[in-house]
Design a protein around this motif. Sequence first.
Motif, PDB file in Angstrom:
ATOM      1  N   GLY A   1     -74.175  69.516  52.750  1.00 54.35           N
ATOM      2  CA  GLY A   1     -73.967  68.069  52.912  1.00 54.35           C
ATOM      3  C   GLY A   1     -73.346  67.691  54.250  1.00 54.35           C
ATOM      4  O   GLY A   1     -72.526  66.788  54.344  1.00 54.35           O
ATOM      5  N   ILE A   2     -73.756  68.396  55.316  1.00 54.38           N
ATOM      6  CA  ILE A   2     -73.204  68.114  56.656  1.00 54.38           C
ATOM      7  C   ILE A   2     -74.195  67.252  57.455  1.00 54.38           C
ATOM      8  O   ILE A   2     -75.375  67.598  57.533  1.00 54.38           O
ATOM      9  N   PRO A   3     -73.743  66.161  58.048  1.00 52.30           N
ATOM     10  CA  PRO A   3     -74.656  65.345  58.861  1.00 52.30           C
ATOM     11  C   PRO A   3     -75.159  66.127  60.080  1.00 52.30           C
ATOM     12  O   PRO A   3     -74.399  66.890  60.676  1.00 52.30           O
ATOM     13  N   VAL A   4     -76.429  65.936  60.412  1.00 54.24           N
ATOM     14  CA  VAL A   4     -77.008  66.572  61.596  1.00 54.24           C
ATOM     15  C   VAL A   4     -77.606  65.484  62.481  1.00 54.24           C
ATOM     16  O   VAL A   4     -78.368  64.648  62.004  1.00 54.24           O
ATOM     17  N   TYR A   5     -77.245  65.515  63.768  1.00 54.81           N
ATOM     18  CA  TYR A   5     -77.797  64.547  64.718  1.00 54.81           C
ATOM     19  C   TYR A   5     -78.598  65.280  65.787  1.00 54.81           C
ATOM     20  O   TYR A   5     -78.028  65.845  66.727  1.00 54.81           O
ATOM     21  N   PRO A   6     -79.933  65.299  65.661  1.00 54.63           N
ATOM     22  CA  PRO A   6     -80.736  65.967  66.684  1.00 54.63           C
ATOM     23  C   PRO A   6     -80.746  65.151  67.973  1.00 54.63           C
ATOM     24  O   PRO A   6     -80.647  63.923  67.934  1.00 54.63           O
ATOM     25  N   ARG A   7     -80.843  65.816  69.118  1.00 56.62           N
ATOM     26  CA  ARG A   7     -80.900  65.108  70.395  1.00 56.62           C
ATOM     27  C   ARG A   7     -81.499  65.981  71.488  1.00 56.62           C
ATOM     28  O   ARG A   7     -81.521  67.217  71.389  1.00 56.62           O
ATOM     29  N   GLY A   8     -82.000  65.305  72.507  1.00 54.75           N
ATOM     30  CA  GLY A   8     -82.487  66.006  73.688  1.00 54.75           C
ATOM     31  C   GLY A   8     -81.470  65.813  74.797  1.00 54.75           C
ATOM     32  O   GLY A   8     -80.344  66.288  74.727  1.00 54.75           O
ATOM     33  N   ALA A   9     -81.871  65.028  75.831  1.00 56.69           N
ATOM     34  CA  ALA A   9     -80.991  64.852  76.984  1.00 56.69           C
ATOM     35  C   ALA A   9     -79.885  63.833  76.729  1.00 56.69           C
ATOM     36  O   ALA A   9     -78.966  63.710  77.531  1.00 56.69           O
ATOM     37  N   GLY A  10     -79.978  63.094  75.627  1.00 59.49           N
ATOM     38  CA  GLY A  10     -78.933  62.104  75.352  1.00 59.49           C
ATOM     39  C   GLY A  10     -78.985  60.917  76.290  1.00 59.49           C
ATOM     40  O   GLY A  10     -77.959  60.430  76.743  1.00 59.49           O
ATOM     41  N   THR A  11     -80.211  60.449  76.593  1.00 56.80           N
ATOM     42  CA  THR A  11     -80.347  59.296  77.481  1.00 56.80           C
ATOM     43  C   THR A  11     -80.806  58.054  76.721  1.00 56.80           C
ATOM     44  O   THR A  11     -81.172  57.055  77.327  1.00 56.80           O
ATOM     45  N   GLY A  12     -80.820  58.135  75.379  1.00 60.01           N
ATOM     46  CA  GLY A  12     -81.314  57.032  74.555  1.00 60.01           C
ATOM     47  C   GLY A  12     -80.529  55.754  74.757  1.00 60.01           C
ATOM     48  O   GLY A  12     -79.396  55.762  75.243  1.00 60.01           O
ATOM     49  N   LEU A  13     -81.154  54.632  74.378  1.00 56.16           N
ATOM     50  CA  LEU A  13     -80.524  53.332  74.590  1.00 56.16           C
ATOM     51  C   LEU A  13     -80.334  52.553  73.293  1.00 56.16           C
ATOM     52  O   LEU A  13     -80.351  51.328  73.278  1.00 56.16           O
ATOM     53  N   SER A  14     -80.191  53.297  72.185  1.00 54.53           N
ATOM     54  CA  SER A  14     -79.974  52.616  70.916  1.00 54.53           C
ATOM     55  C   SER A  14     -78.874  53.284  70.095  1.00 54.53           C
ATOM     56  O   SER A  14     -78.627  52.895  68.961  1.00 54.53           O
ATOM     57  N   GLY A  15     -78.239  54.285  70.640  1.00 57.81           N
ATOM     58  CA  GLY A  15     -77.208  55.013  69.888  1.00 57.81           C
ATOM     59  C   GLY A  15     -77.787  55.963  68.857  1.00 57.81           C
ATOM     60  O   GLY A  15     -77.059  56.492  68.023  1.00 57.81           O
ATOM     61  N   GLY A  16     -79.090  56.203  68.917  1.00 53.24           N
ATOM     62  CA  GLY A  16     -79.765  56.991  67.892  1.00 53.24           C
ATOM     63  C   GLY A  16     -79.284  58.426  67.759  1.00 53.24           C
ATOM     64  O   GLY A  16     -79.308  58.994  66.669  1.00 53.24           O
TER      65      GLY A  16
END
Lengths: 458, 419
Positions: free
Chosen positions: A62-77
């Motif tokens: 039950g651990i949240p996982v936040y996938p990401r690439g370069a972290g340049t998104g503009l919505s806080g996703g």
Amino acid sequence: MYQAVVERLKHIVDGKNVVTALEDRMTYAYDGTMQTGVPGVVVFPRTAQQVAEVLRLANREGIPVYPRGAGTGLSGGSVPEQGGIALVLTDMNRILEVDTGNLLAVVEPGVVTEALQQEVERVGLFYPPDPGSLKSCTIGGNIAENAGGPRALKYGVTRDYVLGLEVVTPTGEILRTGGKTVKNVTGYDLTRLMTGSEGTLGVITRAVLRLIPRPQDVRTAMAVFATVEGAAEAVAEVSRRGILPTTLELMDDVTIRCVENYLRMGLPLDAGAILLIEVDGFRPAVDEAIVTVEKVCRELGATGVKVAASPAEREELWRARRAVSAAIVQLKPTKISEDATVPRSRVPEMVRRLKAIAQKYGLTMAIFGHAGDGNLHPNILADRRDPEEMARVELAVEELFRAALELEGTLSGEHGIGSMKAPYLPLEVGETGIRVMRGIKQVLDPNNILSPGKMLWG
Amino acid sequence: MKKLSELRSQLDRCSKCGNCQAVCPLYLETKREPLVARGKVFLLDNLIEGRVGWSRRMEEVISLCLLCRTCEVNCPNGVQVARLVLAARAELALARGLSIWKKTAFHYLLTSSGNLNLLARLLYLYQRSGLQSVARKSGLLQALPWGLEDKERLLPMVGRRAFARTVPPVMEAPGEKRRVGYFYGCMTNHAYPGIGQAFLTVMQANGVTVVLPPQVCCGLPALASGDREAVVKLAKRNIGWFRAAGVDRVVVDCASCGSMLKEYGELMGTREAGEFSQKVRDVAEFLTEEVDIRPGAYPVEMTVTYHDPCHLKRYQGIHRAPRELLHAVPGLALREMEGADRCCGSAGSFNLTHCRLSMRVGSHKTRNILATGAEAVVTGCPACRLQLAKGLEQGGSAVPVVHTLEILSRSYLGGKEMG
């Protein structure tokens, strides 16, 4: 983060690819917005198998996982607002295949967009999507956010180039969607479902991308208009004459003044709008098209039109557009960039409403963006250390969303919903829309461990 | 120079867009966010807000910057990253103290030319007496901690006598047109006296009388480590000596020293320091702008490529001048490499503290140099020269690295091998 979980993670991806020091975790707390959330642990997988094992573990615990690439998104996703695991895919950055016979490429999610473009251009091919951060952002993130860019008018957005995907589901299964063919109507279109799912339905671990032949040449023009209406009329007339430009970039009066103050390149300070127009294709065709573009602009009252005669002159024309970001932060340090989008005939009306909203809340707003596809970027300039001003910004943003919807537009043209626009999603998709979307989410992610808090659950 | 808390507006400007990722040599190598500018900016912001402190890891993160300023050039919001990192290092030095090694170096070794001469003399004996080969072969260097084996290889080969001890304090030029002070820097003085000789040759040939006042380290190594007190100490001495020499120009052949001397004014905030900095010119800048330079008559028949030192291009805005000088040399062909202005990874003592990473950054440079097929690499900074030479040596190449002045000097003297 529990020590036992960290130990399991180290077992899955190798110790050095699991990072727990606070100072390191903090640097995975942000994206290109002002949202922040410090992850409990940062994990750098190298294979789909490792991603699957991480997700199985997280699902079980039950651990949240936040996938990401370069972290340049503009919505806080990609911001880990509930802590948990930041799953960073930048180490999976191989271009596995560039197939000139079938016009496609097979890539891992961490490939930087520009690196892919350069690689395929070497063999005469073209990957058109060009989000503003293309020198840094990754294909995985582009697909997850369904990124756009100035060339969308002619070439479409990321989803138009995704043929197939390998996706790890939140329960840790490996799903393959689509394939290597342009035509494919077998079953539900899960490729499109995953494209733009903002990391809420699965983690993309491989993509088959469609390529097209590289256009032979490009021509660029810059036209100055007294009003936004004049510019919009020119945009419409250009396509009536049978020309589909690659890009049609618009800058409003505030933006023009900012850029001129910053660069002193001789932009007219009394102009209401500047259009940057680009056509691409075979050389004789673009030579003819740019002449028509120039004529149309002049006929419709452009006070000045410049056509670049050389690559150096083209760079000079683009210089103003590229300097916008740097120029507007000279006014105030914090930039709130929105991407509400309207059908392009409503652009002048949208610009009028945006200016009224800025005035109503006493805010500074620079408007620029992609006039050809109605995707405007109203940028509010404020100071994040001034809570009273930031409160006004919030009110203005909500009103701006409502204006876009009233004009038959959408909340987001290319940045995505993420956490920032999540509260407004029901405004556009309605109760039924939310119910259907939540149903899909429930089937794939019963324990809500993948990017919790984003898009649907705000 | 400003404190970190006074640079808050710089931190506020960062929009976290991530453009710095595309150009940061350390991020491109590692793909790790603490190494890129926006990661550091975010951490420093949190430091000011008290959410993190000066931990060991924080110290390490702040040490992981080449100060190459490539991110600044590509930052849409113009965040002055190098200033922030330097301010952070200064605060760190106060909060956690400098290592005993650095303190000794900055406050005793570099503040006196005599002490540095002594060290160079010892190093010379180590390298030439056979002790070095014994140490290398014995396995002693591998056995000791701190990655000594890698670091030992980075030591420059020092000359038998310091350059300054081999020349008179004034070199009069026949038919003197100008008179300048020469700041030769520690690297030229102890490792590359050939650059100093070339400087004198070129100035003589162009009617410039050269005065060599006493001088000490410019202070850049201390500044990069956050020891501002030491910088001020060094700067005061240099300013005093050059004022006493009565010259209206201070000409430098080391990009790093040049950038430091030009910053004395801002750093110290005194009128005297400001006036001194106004007089400083890089040698390429001086030759192209203030001397009607006549290249020598001897052709230098070779193809070279040019490496832009960060401290020349991005700190001083000088990149056309050295190329102009090279183009004027008869017989010489300049073939540009890809990424000529990409940092070589030397970054002062970075190549000692982060040896492996530094060499990885440098490996791109080596590859780009070799791809040109040039017979020599020309550059304007002795520190880059050391790094470039080590990289080429590791890559199994015998391509020599030389200073722009050494090429020019050959056109006056003819013949002779370089490198």
